[in-house]
Design an enzyme around this catalytic site. Structure first.
Site, PDB file in Angstrom:
ATOM      1  CE  LYS A   1     -34.719 -48.219  23.819  1.00 36.86           C
ATOM      2  NZ  LYS A   1     -35.937 -48.016  23.026  1.00 36.86           N
TER       3      LYS A   1
ATOM      4  CG  LEU B   1     -51.860 -43.616  34.052  1.00 36.22           C
ATOM      5  CD1 LEU B   1     -52.722 -43.031  35.155  1.00 36.22           C
ATOM      6  CD2 LEU B   1     -52.722 -44.093  32.880  1.00 36.22           C
TER       7      LEU B   1
END
Length: 346
Positions: A80, A178
């Site tokens: 990562k 979201l």
């Protein structure tokens, strides 16, 4: 900064600190394990409070990618990277090309893809300096829809295990966060008949989901107290913690966020509370599965990618069954499965 003493250090093979004065780049690349192949994992851009927080995050995320790639049966190790800074302020072609040169310098031990606040366009700028990137437009492209599809299938697997059916009619789902993955997840859930309760720090994102899927907007903190069937954490990690667990009424936790458990012990706490947890790196593996098919010798195939993503349902079904049989939390069962694969091979 003592990296070896970090709580999340797990014999990582490489931890590389990168800087470029001209572009202002400050980044960290962590390669956790390459037993199954070169490390692959996204790059996250985040305005960390301090360097220690950035190191903690990249170490934890890199280890998570090792386990995610293993359980997804991909010939990848885990790695990562994080670029430190505010994505709204520091993004530039110069910066991403500088980061691309840092990737090139690693000689292929780590391949980078998109993650939080990094887009396919940003990865394309890295690609001007290195071929050690994945998730490019025109190849596998945006991984978000595949992550959402896998997460949706994971929620179905949890319903099947706990309720004995996969029918979303009357099922209430609280979605926290979201972004692009969560939006696509909300679409799947809405079309399947679920009732959605949503929250985000971005009001525009809330309004879009409310308008498109007839969702009910709730406050950032209110999301934990809702009388729902499923809590779907889809923002940043550690939302399952000592403060939130007593408030949860959901009997299923299944979302696309990374590192959902603040501490490993919280997995057992929620199991004892009767909550079924879909381990994050299992349920959210759809994106990295799709990226893998960019490397396939026969070329990228969306159909092959989707078929592989659908295995997430079966993997979670196996984990849930083993958890119940062994009376052990699902995240520990997932870890054991990953460790078996890393040790013995695909």
């Amino acid at each position: 900064m003592a990296v070896f003493n970090q709580a999340e250090f797990d014999n990582h093979e490489q931890v590389v600190f990168c800087s470029d004065e001209e572009s202002g780049l400050k980044a960290i690349i962590a390669v956790h394990n390459t037993n199954l192949g070169p490390a692959v994992g996204g790059c996250r851009m985040w305005d960390y409070a301090n360097d220690d927080d950035a190191v903690y995050d990249v170490l934890r995320l890199a280890k998570g990618m090792t386990y995610k790639n293993a359980v997804a049966r991909l010939p990848f190790g885990g790695g990562k990277s994080v670029i430190i800074g505010n994505a709204k302020e520091i993004k530039s072609e110069q910066l991403f090309r500088a980061f691309g040169r840092k990737l090139e310098g690693l000689g292929g031990s780590y391949y980078c893809a998109e993650d939080v606040n990094i887009t396919c366009d940003d990865v394309a700028l890295m690609n001007k300096e290195t071929n050690y990137v994945l998730g490019l437009e025109g190849k596998s492209g945006n991984p978000s829809p595949f992550t959402a599809y896998g997460t949706f299938l994971g929620i179905k697997a949890a319903l099947q295990h706990q309720r004995g059916h996969q029918n979303f009619a009357g099922i209430k789902v609280a979605v926290q966060g979201l972004g692009s993955v969560a939006y696509a997840l909300c679409k799947y859930l809405s079309e399947a008949g679920a009732e959605l309760f949503v929250t985000d720090i971005n009001q525009d994102a809330i309004e879009r989901v409310v308008n498109d899927f007839n969702a009910t907007a709730v406050g950032i903190d209110e999301i934990y107290d809702l009388d729902v069937d499923v809590y779907a954490p889809c923002a940043l990690g550690a939302t399952i913690n000592d403060l939130t667990i007593p408030r949860l009424k959901a009997t299923i936790i299944a979302g696309c966020a990374n590192n959902q458990l603040a501490e490993s012990r919280h997995g057992e706490v929620i199991r004892e509370k009767g909550i079924l947890y879909a381990p994050d790196y299992v349920i959210n593996a759809g994106g990295i599965i799709n990226v893998y098919y960019e490397t396939a010798p026969e070329g990228y195939s969306k159909a092959a990618s989707n078929k592989h993503v659908e295995v997430i349902f079966d993997t979670l079904t196996e984990i849930f069954a083993r958890s119940e049989k062994e009376q052990k939390s699902t995240h520990l069962i997932a870890d054991e499965l990953a460790q078996e694969i890393i040790k013995n091979g695909l």
